[in-house]
Design an enzyme around this catalytic site. Structure first.
Site, short mmCIF file in Angstrom:
data_model
loop_
_atom_site.label_atom_id
_atom_site.label_comp_id
_atom_site.label_asym_id
_atom_site.label_seq_id
_atom_site.Cartn_x
_atom_site.Cartn_y
_atom_site.Cartn_z
N SER A 1 85.27 64.53 30.44
CA SER A 1 84.74 63.63 29.43
C SER A 1 83.35 64.01 28.93
CB SER A 1 84.72 62.21 29.98
OG SER A 1 83.86 62.11 31.11
N LYS B 1 74.56 62.85 28.29
CA LYS B 1 75.88 62.28 27.98
C LYS B 1 75.72 60.82 27.56
CE LYS B 1 80.48 61.89 30.09
NZ LYS B 1 81.27 62.20 31.30
N VAL C 1 84.18 62.39 37.52
CA VAL C 1 85.00 61.56 38.40
C VAL C 1 86.31 62.28 38.71
CG1 VAL C 1 86.31 59.39 38.57
CG2 VAL C 1 84.01 59.38 37.62
N ALA C 2 86.76 63.15 37.78
CA ALA C 2 88.02 63.87 37.97
C ALA C 2 87.93 65.31 37.48
CB ALA C 2 89.14 63.14 37.24
N GLY C 3 86.72 65.72 37.10
CA GLY C 3 86.53 67.07 36.55
C GLY C 3 85.73 67.06 35.27
N SER C 4 85.05 65.95 34.96
CA SER C 4 84.44 65.74 33.64
C SER C 4 83.22 66.60 33.35
CB SER C 4 84.07 64.27 33.46
OG SER C 4 85.23 63.49 33.40
N MET D 1 86.18 57.33 28.97
CA MET D 1 85.87 58.52 29.77
C MET D 1 86.92 58.82 30.84
SD MET D 1 81.78 58.07 30.12
CE MET D 1 82.01 56.38 30.67
#
Length: 557
Positions: free
Chosen positions: A207, A132, A228-231, A181
């Site tokens: 992201s 990434k 961090v939230a589902g990336s 992101m």
């Protein structure tokens, strides 16, 4: 006259600043194009030097099969790298169309030569790996899709890249990400919009969307993303892949990435693998959880991969829920849970209904304020002088409002709608002790039911372009496990059916409000696209999480 002159001067300064930003973007795009051309030339050269390479055969192998053949010597690292570089290069038209690769890691050629001198073959010997964009690689930029970080060439590899190399892997490309992101689409004004290779009208998720698109398009076997939230999980769901978000600090995130410089986080960000099957994720985790990582980053606990847990076949006690009570699942999400639950029951596992406690409180108080623990002030500051990507504007326009305006809007809108109000409140986060208390409550409920793991919905199918930035709250299904800091993985189990599409026409959500309407619009037109479920375990139990994912994968396919 003075006012007119001042206004003209301000306008000129803004224009000059914008032009400077655009020039930096153009330079970055030229550098990207040159890097891709260099990769194309390297692929041609490798092919000439290895004329007997069976590219189609190499590309048909799973990662575990490929690793075995590389270890026994029936395939060479050159032939494998040549095949995957060739796949990306031959599909350069597709790569440019899907727009998932932003850089060629030219050091892969040196890494290939070093492999020949290594006495021991690591677990990932000769395996090409995509990275990434924001993860540091020596000699390359990690921009996070933001202009201010362009030109900052990294002097060393991040720990995870060093460990991958020590295990024989060959990082060979960097992949696209959304600006900052903090959006689960995959678009920035430097490198543009990444498309879903399964349907170009759809987002690949984010992201880690460039990773999702490249792996789903056949250009990589294994990718490293962040979550961090589902990336990791969202692009895995949207692109039909398997992905694992580990417990925070199970894998080193050192040195800090540009995401750490952009947000003031009270939610733990993690790095993790994305691949086409669960065995590939397990092999990657086994390779990463080694002495090299523990030496390079002493803050990572010395917990080697527990093969016995991963290969166990004992029946599991599985909690499950079809909806979290915050965002009503799409018809295909709900069906995926129902079908998977039945398959697991028929296979001899025990399924127990479970309801996450206080989900509204978790989303509004713990996650949203936790991810913007400074009221998004640092994020806004990072984008000063930059041009905001259109996909980020719906979110960013809220973040940049003055504190007084945020508080006033929060008071006015509170009786009308609750979703996304914390973004307006501008209250700084005190969520660490609150998150701990919530985690304790959640674990107590888990243990009372004597659960091993949880089966729950995964947001999907893939969104139409432009909706991710307008539906940040729909990620409640993923960010619950960021707040809890539990390992969570995604496994594709089905595809959207015509019946799902028909049922979607009658979708009203829980409230019939604008957000429910947007979710319906976001997922429509997805017949044939993948649908996934989410598998969850308690902290530090990645092996059990993967074992559960493997069971779901085997039953579903």
């Amino acid at each position: 006259a003075l006012l007119c002159t001042s206004a003209a001067a301000i306008g000129l300064l803004k224009w000059l600043g914008r032009r400077q930003v655009q020039q930096k973007m153009e330079e970055a795009r030229r550098a990207r194009d040159l890097a891709l051309e260099r990769m194309e030339k390297a692929a041609r050269r490798f092919k000439q030097e290895n004329p007997g390479t069976q590219t189609a055969y190499v590309l048909s192998l799973t990662m575990v099969e490929l690793a075995e053949k590389l270890k026994e010597g029936s395939l060479s690292p050159e032939s494998v790298l040549c095949s995957y570089m060739g796949k990306v290069s031959e599909a350069l038209e597709v790569t440019r169309e899907v727009n998932c690769v932003v850089d060629f890691i030219h050091g892969c050629e040196d890494q290939l030569q070093k492999l020949k001198k290594q006495k021991e073959k690591g677990l990932l010997y000769g395996i090409p790996v995509s990275i990434k964009e924001h993860i540091n690689c020596k000699g390359h930029v990690s921009s996070g899709g933001m202009v201010q970080f362009l030109g900052q060439v990294k002097e060393e590899d991040s720990v995870i890249v060093q460990v991958l190399k020590s295990q024989g892997a060959i990082p060979f490309v960097k992949t696209n990400i959304p600006q900052t992101m903090i959006n689960y689409d995959c678009s920035n004004l430097i490198f543009g919009q990444t498309l879903n290779p399964l349907n170009h009208q759809k987002s690949p998720g984010g992201s880690s969307g460039g990773e999702g698109a490249l792996i789903a398009g056949g250009g990589s076997l294994l990718g490293i993303g962040s979550d961090v939230a589902g990336s990791i999980r969202l692009p895995s769901s949207f692109c039909g892949l398997c992905g694992l978000k580990p417990t925070g600090n199970r894998i080193s995130t050192s040195p800090s990435t540009c995401s750490d410089r952009t947000f003031v986080l009270a939610v733990t960000g993690v790095l993790g693998p994305m691949a086409r099957d669960v065995d590939s994720l397990a092999l990657c985790m086994k390779a990463l959880l080694c002495e090299e990582m523990f030496q390079l980053d002493p803050t990572v606990p010395r917990l080697p991969f527990d093969e016995e847990v991963y290969t166990s076949s004992r029946p599991l006690r599985i909690g499950y829920y079809e909806g979290d009570g915050y965002f009503m699942p799409s018809p295909s999400m709900k069906r995926a849970i129902q079908q998977t639950r039945k398959l697991l029951q028929d296979a001899g596992h025990t399924l127990v209904p479970f309801a996450p406690p206080k989900i509204d409180y978790m989303v509004d108080e713990l996650f949203t304020r936790g991810i913007f623990s400074d009221g998004a002030a640092h994020l806004v500051d990072c984008l000063k002088g930059d041009i905001v990507d259109p996909n980020l504007k719906p979110q960013f326009s809220i973040y940049r409002l003055p504190a007084l305006v945020k508080r006033t809007l929060a008071i006015i809108l509170k009786p009308i709608v609750s979703i996304d109000l914390p973004l307006l409140s501008n209250q700084h986060c005190l969520s660490s002790p609150l998150s701990q208390a919530y985690r304790t409550e959640f674990i107590a409920k888990w243990r009372k039911l004597r659960l091993d793991v949880i089966l729950c919905p995964m947001l999907g199918p893939a969104f139409n372009h432009g909706y991710a930035g307008k539906l940040f709250a729909a990620t409640s299904y993923t960010h619950l496990y960021n707040v809890l800091n539990f390992p969570a993985g995604v496994v594709p189990v089905s595809t959207v059916t015509r019946a799902d599409e028909e049922e979607l026409k009658h979708y009203r959500g829980h409230y019939g409000d604008p957000w429910d309407k947007r979710l319906k619009e976001a997922v429509e037109g997805a017949e044939g696209l993948p649908v996934a479920v989410q598998c969850v375990a308690l902290p530090w139990q990645e092996e059990l999480c993967l074992r559960f994912m493997k069971e779901v994968e085997a039953l579903a396919h």
